[in-house]
Design a protein around this motif. Sequence first.
Motif, PDB file in Angstrom:
ATOM      1  N   GLN A  19      93.279  67.891  61.532  1.00  0.00           N
ATOM      2  CA  GLN A  19      93.170  69.471  61.101  1.00  0.00           C
ATOM      3  C   GLN A  19      92.802  69.104  59.698  1.00  0.00           C
ATOM      4  OE1 GLN A  19      96.610  71.873  62.469  1.00  0.00           O
ATOM      5  NE2 GLN A  19      95.863  73.398  61.044  1.00  0.00           N
ATOM      6  N   ILE A  20      93.740  68.252  58.752  1.00  0.00           N
ATOM      7  CA  ILE A  20      93.522  68.062  57.628  1.00  0.00           C
ATOM      8  C   ILE A  20      92.010  67.374  57.318  1.00  0.00           C
ATOM      9  CG2 ILE A  20      94.136  66.414  55.461  1.00  0.00           C
ATOM     10  CD1 ILE A  20      96.951  66.771  56.581  1.00  0.00           C
ATOM     11  N   LYS A  21      92.099  66.404  58.146  1.00  0.00           N
ATOM     12  CA  LYS A  21      90.654  65.698  58.048  1.00  0.00           C
ATOM     13  C   LYS A  21      89.317  66.725  58.020  1.00  0.00           C
ATOM     14  CE  LYS A  21      87.975  62.160  60.591  1.00  0.00           C
ATOM     15  NZ  LYS A  21      87.521  61.787  61.711  1.00  0.00           N
ATOM     16  N   ALA A  22      89.361  67.554  58.797  1.00  0.00           N
ATOM     17  CA  ALA A  22      88.364  68.595  59.246  1.00  0.00           C
ATOM     18  C   ALA A  22      87.980  69.344  58.046  1.00  0.00           C
ATOM     19  CB  ALA A  22      88.636  69.530  60.295  1.00  0.00           C
ATOM     20  N   GLY A  23      89.137  69.488  56.974  1.00  0.00           N
ATOM     21  CA  GLY A  23      88.812  70.217  55.791  1.00  0.00           C
ATOM     22  C   GLY A  23      88.295  69.501  54.700  1.00  0.00           C
ATOM     23  N   PHE A  24      87.925  68.185  54.713  1.00  0.00           N
ATOM     24  CA  PHE A  24      87.563  67.413  53.776  1.00  0.00           C
ATOM     25  C   PHE A  24      86.096  66.791  54.218  1.00  0.00           C
ATOM     26  CE2 PHE A  24      91.955  67.234  52.845  1.00  0.00           C
ATOM     27  CZ  PHE A  24      91.992  67.426  51.421  1.00  0.00           C
ATOM     28  N   VAL A  25      85.075  66.554  53.120  1.00  0.00           N
ATOM     29  CA  VAL A  25      84.023  65.604  53.264  1.00  0.00           C
ATOM     30  C   VAL A  25      84.411  64.606  52.706  1.00  0.00           C
ATOM     31  CG1 VAL A  25      81.447  65.320  52.813  1.00  0.00           C
ATOM     32  CG2 VAL A  25      82.282  67.576  53.282  1.00  0.00           C
ATOM     33  N   ILE A  26      84.066  63.240  53.443  1.00  0.00           N
ATOM     34  CA  ILE A  26      84.472  62.053  52.804  1.00  0.00           C
ATOM     35  C   ILE A  26      83.438  61.055  52.367  1.00  0.00           C
ATOM     36  CG2 ILE A  26      85.864  59.852  53.365  1.00  0.00           C
ATOM     37  CD1 ILE A  26      86.646  62.632  55.687  1.00  0.00           C
ATOM     38  N   LYS A  27      83.198  60.477  51.506  1.00  0.00           N
ATOM     39  CA  LYS A  27      82.196  59.567  51.225  1.00  0.00           C
ATOM     40  C   LYS A  27      82.747  58.220  50.724  1.00  0.00           C
ATOM     41  CE  LYS A  27      77.699  58.345  49.633  1.00  0.00           C
ATOM     42  NZ  LYS A  27      76.655  58.216  50.479  1.00  0.00           N
ATOM     43  N   GLU A  28      82.339  57.272  51.357  1.00  0.00           N
ATOM     44  CA  GLU A  28      82.810  55.944  50.844  1.00  0.00           C
ATOM     45  C   GLU A  28      81.813  55.386  49.524  1.00  0.00           C
ATOM     46  OE1 GLU A  28      83.659  52.984  53.513  1.00  0.00           O
ATOM     47  OE2 GLU A  28      84.663  51.624  52.355  1.00  0.00           O
ATOM     48  N   ILE A  29      82.309  55.048  48.553  1.00  0.00           N
ATOM     49  CA  ILE A  29      81.462  54.739  47.328  1.00  0.00           C
ATOM     50  C   ILE A  29      82.060  53.379  47.071  1.00  0.00           C
ATOM     51  CG2 ILE A  29      80.663  55.061  45.161  1.00  0.00           C
ATOM     52  CD1 ILE A  29      80.969  58.140  45.787  1.00  0.00           C
ATOM     53  N   GLY A  30      81.196  52.210  47.218  1.00  0.00           N
ATOM     54  CA  GLY A  30      81.625  50.852  46.870  1.00  0.00           C
ATOM     55  C   GLY A  30      82.955  50.573  47.950  1.00  0.00           C
ATOM     56  N   ASN A  31      84.018  50.196  47.463  1.00  0.00           N
ATOM     57  CA  ASN A  31      85.329  50.276  48.533  1.00  0.00           C
ATOM     58  C   ASN A  31      86.272  51.164  48.163  1.00  0.00           C
ATOM     59  OD1 ASN A  31      86.305  49.359  45.927  1.00  0.00           O
ATOM     60  ND2 ASN A  31      86.974  47.502  46.579  1.00  0.00           N
ATOM     61  N   GLU A  32      85.836  52.213  47.691  1.00  0.00           N
ATOM     62  CA  GLU A  32      86.635  53.256  47.234  1.00  0.00           C
ATOM     63  C   GLU A  32      86.219  54.683  48.170  1.00  0.00           C
ATOM     64  OE1 GLU A  32      87.657  53.264  42.683  1.00  0.00           O
ATOM     65  OE2 GLU A  32      85.564  53.260  43.129  1.00  0.00           O
ATOM     66  N   LEU A  33      87.050  55.709  48.494  1.00  0.00           N
ATOM     67  CA  LEU A  33      86.828  56.755  49.215  1.00  0.00           C
ATOM     68  C   LEU A  33      86.871  58.099  48.164  1.00  0.00           C
ATOM     69  CD1 LEU A  33      88.913  56.706  52.576  1.00  0.00           C
ATOM     70  CD2 LEU A  33      86.302  56.441  52.189  1.00  0.00           C
ATOM     71  N   MET A  34      85.725  58.930  48.383  1.00  0.00           N
ATOM     72  CA  MET A  34      86.013  60.391  47.670  1.00  0.00           C
ATOM     73  C   MET A  34      86.285  61.349  48.548  1.00  0.00           C
ATOM     74  SD  MET A  34      83.464  61.431  44.738  1.00  0.00           S
ATOM     75  CE  MET A  34      82.486  62.845  45.572  1.00  0.00           C
ATOM     76  N   LEU A  35      87.025  61.928  48.395  1.00  0.00           N
ATOM     77  CA  LEU A  35      87.167  63.407  49.250  1.00  0.00           C
ATOM     78  C   LEU A  35      86.873  64.494  48.400  1.00  0.00           C
ATOM     79  CD1 LEU A  35      89.086  61.047  50.538  1.00  0.00           C
ATOM     80  CD2 LEU A  35      90.672  62.978  51.391  1.00  0.00           C
ATOM     81  N   VAL A  36      86.108  65.531  49.134  1.00  0.00           N
ATOM     82  CA  VAL A  36      85.900  66.700  48.685  1.00  0.00           C
ATOM     83  C   VAL A  36      86.447  67.945  49.553  1.00  0.00           C
ATOM     84  CG1 VAL A  36      84.065  68.357  47.619  1.00  0.00           C
ATOM     85  CG2 VAL A  36      83.909  65.674  47.529  1.00  0.00           C
ATOM     86  N   PRO A  37      87.307  68.743  49.007  1.00  0.00           N
ATOM     87  CA  PRO A  37      87.761  69.685  50.179  1.00  0.00           C
ATOM     88  C   PRO A  37      86.761  70.857  50.333  1.00  0.00           C
ATOM     89  CG  PRO A  37      88.855  69.791  48.123  1.00  0.00           C
ATOM     90  CD  PRO A  37      87.824  69.003  47.876  1.00  0.00           C
ATOM     91  N   LEU A  38      86.524  71.212  51.587  1.00  0.00           N
ATOM     92  CA  LEU A  38      85.930  72.539  51.936  1.00  0.00           C
ATOM     93  C   LEU A  38      86.803  73.764  51.229  1.00  0.00           C
ATOM     94  CD1 LEU A  38      84.941  71.967  55.587  1.00  0.00           C
ATOM     95  CD2 LEU A  38      83.321  72.393  53.895  1.00  0.00           C
ATOM     96  N   SER A  39      86.111  74.576  50.516  1.00  0.00           N
ATOM     97  CA  SER A  39      86.823  75.588  49.857  1.00  0.00           C
ATOM     98  C   SER A  39      86.172  76.855  49.964  1.00  0.00           C
ATOM     99  CB  SER A  39      86.728  75.241  48.234  1.00  0.00           C
ATOM    100  OG  SER A  39      87.434  76.201  47.616  1.00  0.00           O
TER     101      SER A  39
END
Lengths: 284, 95
Positions: B9-29
């Motif tokens: 449920q939490i995961k569905a609320g985010f867009v995830i992008k892997e940049i290098g070996n890091e993760l960036m999360l942007v919440p749907l709002s």
Amino acid sequence: MNLVVADFLIQINAGFPLQIDAGYVPYIQVHNTNCPDVIIECRQGLPIGLFDDCKILFEANNGHHKFYTIVRYGEGFGFLIYSQQFPDEIQQIALLDKDLKQWEIYTRPELDGSIDPMKYPMGPIVLYYLVIKNEAIMIHASGIFDGEKGRLFTGFSGTGKSTMAKLWKHNGSTIINDDRLIIRKNGNRYVMHNTPMYYADQPMSASVDAIHLIRHFPKNTTQCIKGVKAVSSVMAFCIQNNFDKLFIQNCIGFISGLCTSVRVYETGFVPDTSIVSFLNGHED
Amino acid sequence: MMNRQNFQQIKAGFVIKEIGNELMLVPLSSNVSKMNELFTMNETGKFIWENLNGGMDMEALILNMSETFDVAPDQVRQDILLFQEKLSQMLSCKL
């Protein structure tokens, strides 16, 4: 009427005379037979009850003032645009199709009977939905071109975007804009474009060769940042309506590419022209 | 306690992008005031996200993390709860 903003062609159709803001006038192109990127059909008056029972997707307000509300309308979107002079008064109602290409904008006539379909904040909203479907971003930033390099300065309100632009202008650079820019990819390079403001300014563009996340500081300092820090920092200053995953994906994808090609710096500066020579000497 | 269902449920609320070996999360709002709330994950957060994403059972994840990061299981359990709280706050929802 056709407007060309950031090389996007906006075709505005109306069966009656339009009154367009002075800021848009330099962007009018009477003869342009290219295929429009977006088409706006203008309507007079505001339909009643159009969005009854529609689901609210997004609300843009700053706690003091409402700007617009977005609802799901069929497969596309509906927009309630609020007057910036008279709070709670609806200025425009707009429909956007699911492909983000076709607008219908209903506008309450002005006291003199004229219609301005791009009246703030409708104009920037049209531009925003144009950029998110076309591999571009709209960002709160100032941009300058010194004849060789284009630099973009972004940051929170009050961090010195306009001040920085003026300092570079004092040293002979051209200000592309000091508030809002559209960035597009053109071949292997990224290009910044100004957009219509409340004042008239000629359309301008320049390459983006460096991005600075700026703040006032007791001394001039700059440090290159990369990876997720660079992407998230730049994205924080982009104009975003993040209620749709596709919009976010498009934005992140574009900024990732931008931050791979263009160096991003965290830059503190003293508000005098010493920052110009400092950055010329410290950028990679 | 976070389980796989409310993680989805939490995961569905985010867009995830892997940049290098890091993760960036942007919440749907649904509000413009939330637009600048981006989230980047450190190594531990990425470990939790990727393993729960891969379908690992919660107790197995706690043991795995405990061994990988050499931290007591109770501490790991607490850290995962904090992680969940942080993500939920970003979505302005309570799971």
